[in-house]
Design a protein around this motif. Structure first.
Motif, mmCIF file in Angstrom:
data_model
loop_
_atom_site.group_PDB
_atom_site.id
_atom_site.type_symbol
_atom_site.label_atom_id
_atom_site.label_comp_id
_atom_site.label_asym_id
_atom_site.label_seq_id
_atom_site.Cartn_x
_atom_site.Cartn_y
_atom_site.Cartn_z
ATOM 1 N N ILE A 272 0.868 -1.178 0.000
ATOM 2 C CA ILE A 272 0.000 0.000 0.000
ATOM 3 C C ILE A 272 0.909 1.233 0.000
ATOM 4 C CG2 ILE A 272 -1.780 1.288 1.259
ATOM 5 C CD1 ILE A 272 -2.552 -1.432 2.541
ATOM 6 N N ASP A 273 0.663 2.146 -0.960
ATOM 7 C CA ASP A 273 1.465 3.376 -1.026
ATOM 8 C C ASP A 273 0.619 4.556 -0.571
ATOM 9 O OD1 ASP A 273 3.324 2.559 -4.075
ATOM 10 O OD2 ASP A 273 3.692 2.105 -1.966
ATOM 11 N N ARG A 274 1.216 5.379 0.246
ATOM 12 C CA ARG A 274 0.562 6.616 0.658
ATOM 13 C C ARG A 274 1.450 7.774 0.212
ATOM 14 N NH1 ARG A 274 -3.603 4.084 1.657
ATOM 15 N NH2 ARG A 274 -4.310 3.463 3.721
ATOM 16 N N ARG A 275 0.897 8.655 -0.654
ATOM 17 C CA ARG A 275 1.713 9.728 -1.225
ATOM 18 C C ARG A 275 1.394 11.071 -0.567
ATOM 19 N NH1 ARG A 275 1.094 6.249 -5.435
ATOM 20 N NH2 ARG A 275 2.983 5.851 -6.641
ATOM 21 N N SER A 276 2.422 11.913 -0.548
ATOM 22 C CA SER A 276 2.213 13.283 -0.060
ATOM 23 C C SER A 276 3.182 14.202 -0.774
ATOM 24 C CB SER A 276 2.411 13.371 1.454
ATOM 25 O OG SER A 276 3.679 12.863 1.802
ATOM 26 N N ILE A 277 2.809 15.477 -0.861
ATOM 27 C CA ILE A 277 3.664 16.483 -1.506
ATOM 28 C C ILE A 277 4.332 17.297 -0.411
ATOM 29 C CG2 ILE A 277 3.679 18.607 -2.862
ATOM 30 C CD1 ILE A 277 1.569 17.551 -4.591
ATOM 31 N N SER A 278 5.631 17.496 -0.592
ATOM 32 C CA SER A 278 6.374 18.281 0.399
ATOM 33 C C SER A 278 7.020 19.470 -0.296
ATOM 34 C CB SER A 278 7.450 17.398 1.033
ATOM 35 O OG SER A 278 8.404 18.175 1.687
ATOM 36 N N PHE A 279 6.795 20.659 0.223
ATOM 37 C CA PHE A 279 7.519 21.815 -0.313
ATOM 38 C C PHE A 279 7.761 22.807 0.807
ATOM 39 C CE2 PHE A 279 3.965 24.813 -0.560
ATOM 40 C CZ PHE A 279 2.876 23.981 -0.664
ATOM 41 N N PHE A 280 8.976 23.313 0.794
ATOM 42 C CA PHE A 280 9.443 24.261 1.808
ATOM 43 C C PHE A 280 9.193 23.750 3.228
ATOM 44 C CE2 PHE A 280 10.994 27.480 -0.792
ATOM 45 C CZ PHE A 280 10.116 27.731 -1.823
ATOM 46 N N ILE A 284 1.860 17.938 2.526
ATOM 47 C CA ILE A 284 0.408 17.834 2.303
ATOM 48 C C ILE A 284 0.108 16.414 1.866
ATOM 49 C CG2 ILE A 284 -1.543 18.654 0.945
ATOM 50 C CD1 ILE A 284 0.016 21.284 0.591
ATOM 51 N N PRO A 285 -0.635 15.639 2.705
ATOM 52 C CA PRO A 285 -0.939 14.250 2.318
ATOM 53 C C PRO A 285 -1.944 14.221 1.173
ATOM 54 C CG PRO A 285 -1.997 14.805 4.396
ATOM 55 C CD PRO A 285 -1.205 15.990 4.002
ATOM 56 N N LEU A 286 -1.733 13.254 0.293
ATOM 57 C CA LEU A 286 -2.634 13.096 -0.848
ATOM 58 C C LEU A 286 -3.581 11.912 -0.611
ATOM 59 C CD1 LEU A 286 -0.041 13.682 -3.717
ATOM 60 C CD2 LEU A 286 -1.683 15.296 -2.808
ATOM 61 N N TYR A 287 -3.854 11.588 0.643
ATOM 62 C CA TYR A 287 -4.742 10.473 0.949
ATOM 63 C C TYR A 287 -5.597 10.881 2.145
ATOM 64 C CZ TYR A 287 -1.013 9.767 4.369
ATOM 65 O OH TYR A 287 -0.076 9.959 5.358
ATOM 66 N N LEU A 288 -6.735 10.190 2.258
ATOM 67 C CA LEU A 288 -7.636 10.492 3.370
ATOM 68 C C LEU A 288 -7.749 9.334 4.352
ATOM 69 C CD1 LEU A 288 -10.444 12.193 1.227
ATOM 70 C CD2 LEU A 288 -8.833 13.343 2.744
ATOM 71 N N SER A 289 -7.419 8.130 3.887
ATOM 72 C CA SER A 289 -7.620 6.942 4.734
ATOM 73 C C SER A 289 -6.540 6.874 5.806
ATOM 74 C CB SER A 289 -7.592 5.674 3.878
ATOM 75 O OG SER A 289 -6.475 5.702 3.008
ATOM 76 N N PRO A 290 -6.860 6.234 6.961
ATOM 77 C CA PRO A 290 -5.886 6.114 8.047
ATOM 78 C C PRO A 290 -4.836 5.064 7.711
ATOM 79 C CG PRO A 290 -7.905 4.976 8.625
ATOM 80 C CD PRO A 290 -8.158 5.626 7.306
#
Lengths: 392, 101
Positions: A272-280, A284-290
């Motif tokens: 299972i992959d959980r993606r998020s964007i990181s800047f500065f 910011i997570p790109l998923y809603l599930s726990p």
């Protein structure tokens, strides 16, 4: 030349034709009145030339004087382009916004690159710098490179030199690691030589000091081999810095026990992959599930975005959950023995590194619940260790 | 004995005072004189500094005023690449340069 072409484009130019009258007089009057003309050609009495847009109006009285009639043709250049799009306010707003964003972003640190570290982890260096105020997203003028360098060296004792170079929005940290010198007792300090391991002395070369044992003697760990207290011919005691090479035959044992019943964890293949964007520094997570429940092996991958090889302060973080399952495995006696042997070999590489092994005697004992592998080593090693004589 | 004789085209012009001064001072003659400067790049481009105007402009012939004399440039597809008060640049396929007094 390209600069001339650029200037002509920047100011805008007009191609015109002139016919009738005296074209030579027309050209001479243009030259006298500082009206630049180029690409002038005359075909069948019709003169074609180009001039700057702002000078075109001045051609009319000259044309009247020389009796030619001029007619404007193609228009080119920046003023005409701007005039064509003068009602497009969005373009101007967009340009201003673009320039503002570029200007504002250039005031912050985007990337920090660490170079020159071998044993010191990059994350350790970045963490120390972050505590001192240098991190992606920090304002460029919020830190003083000189002060930061000194404070970072205090925080990171494994580094001997550090340089901070700022190139635009990128900060390059160059480091040199400290080479830790071995503890050597200075030659002017008196010291004894004691045994660090029990064994039988097979070679003894004493360069300084009073030998307390001889070749062939069996010594135990901690016993005095060479004394730094030496008596001279007149019976006085002198303190010396003992120096000697003492090689002894020692015995070492490595034992590994491998039970037959083991529990091993293996991946099931579900990921299972959980993606998020990181800047500065913001994520910011790109998923809603726990986070998933169960036994998982969690790993993290960070992929920074790059443009023409330059890393941006924006990255995609992927948290990978590999599902694991526990499998009870029953090993046969031979399998257990093989596993134990390989564990012994791995331990050998650590414990016996740099030591000469004369004889290796393995023993395998296959019990009811486990298999034990014991290996006895006969080694030759330097057992002397300098110990300072402390004087009150 | 006839001392006076008319000048013919074969006579070599005498050195002017400026030319003599230039040779004495060992400086280039052009430094003391303001005669036009002509540069020819192969037979494709001609640059004249010190040009005082255009006397005739045709597709195959351009006549320029150089002050004391004139220059006729004969060729094919001749055009004025640039023209200012003092300089003219002619490009095209130049066949002949003639100085006209």
């Amino acid at each position: 030349m390209i600069i001339i072409k650029f200037l002509r484009f920047f100011f805008g130019y007009v191609q015109f034709t002139a016919y009738g009258g005296f074209p030579e007089r027309f050209l001479n009057l243009c030259a006298r009145n500082n009206i630049p003309l180029w690409s002038v050609s005359c075909t069948n009495g019709v003169l074609t030339a180009k001039t700057l847009a702002r000078r075109y109006k001045k051609l009319r009285p000259i044309a009247r004087k020389s009796g030619v009639r001029i007619k404007a043709g193609d228009r080119a250049g920046l003023p005409f382009i701007l005039h064509r799009y003068r009602k497009r306010v969005g373009i101007a707003v967009g340009l201003v916004l673009f320039a503002s964003v570029i200007f504002v972003l250039s005031l912050f640190v985007w990337t920090i690159e660490v170079r020159g570290n071998v044993t010191t982890e990059t994350s350790e260096i970045l963490s120390a710098l972050s505590e001192l105020g240098l991190y992606p997203g920090a304002p460029c003028n919020s830190f003083d490179p000189e002060m930061l360098k000194n404070e970072a060296l205090l925080k990171l004792p494994s580094l001997s030199w550090l340089a901070i170079t700022t190139k635009g929005s990128s900060v390059i940290i160059e480091v040199r690691e400290r080479v830790i010198a071995p503890e050597i007792i200075p030659l002017d300090k008196p010291c004894n030589i004691k045994a660090i391991k029990s064994g039988q002395i097979i070679l003894m070369e004493v360069y300084e000091g009073q030998p307390m044992v001889k070749k062939g003697d069996a010594v135990s760990e901690g016993s005095l081999l060479v004394s730094g207290v030496v008596s001279d011919t007149q019976g006085r005691s002198l303190l010396k810095h003992s120096r000697a090479k003492i090689i002894a035959q020692t015995t070492r044992v490595i034992t590994v026990e491998q039970p037959y019943a083991t529990v091993i964890t293996e991946p099931t293949g579900n990921t299972i992959d959980r993606r998020s964007i990181s800047f500065f520094g913001f994520e910011i997570p790109l998923y809603l599930s726990p986070p998933p429940e169960g036994k998982f092996d969690i790993s993290s991958i960070e992929k920074p975005l790059e443009v023409f090889g330059a890393k941006l302060p924006i990255s995609i973080k992927i948290k990978r959950y590999d599902e694991m399952s526990e499998i009870k495995q029953a090993l046969s006696q031979d399998e257990a023995a093989a596993l134990a042997e390989s564990a012994v070999l791995a331990q050998e590489k650590i414990d016996l590194s740099g030591i000469k092994v004369i004889k290796r005697t393995p023993t395998v004992v296959k019990g009811e619940k486990s298999c034990t592998v014991t290996v006895e080593y006969i080694c030759e090693e330097n057992i002397g260790l300098e110990e300072e004589i402390l004087l009150e | 004995m006839a001392r006076n004789r008319t000048k013919t085209e074969d006579d070599v012009p005498k050195k002017s005072a400026k030319q003599k001064l230039a040779s004495v001072l060992e400086v280039p003659f052009a430094a003391l004189n303001d005669c036009p400067h002509i540069e020819l790049f192969g037979n494709l481009e001609l640059t004249i500094d010190g040009c005082r105007g255009i006397l005739e402009y045709e597709d195959d012939s351009i006549r320029l005023n150089l002050g004391k004399n004139a220059l006729r440039v004969t060729g094919r597809n001749l055009s004025l690449k640039a023209l200012t008060d003092q300089t003219a640049v002619i490009e095209g396929y130049i066949l002949l340069l003639e100085f006209l007094s």
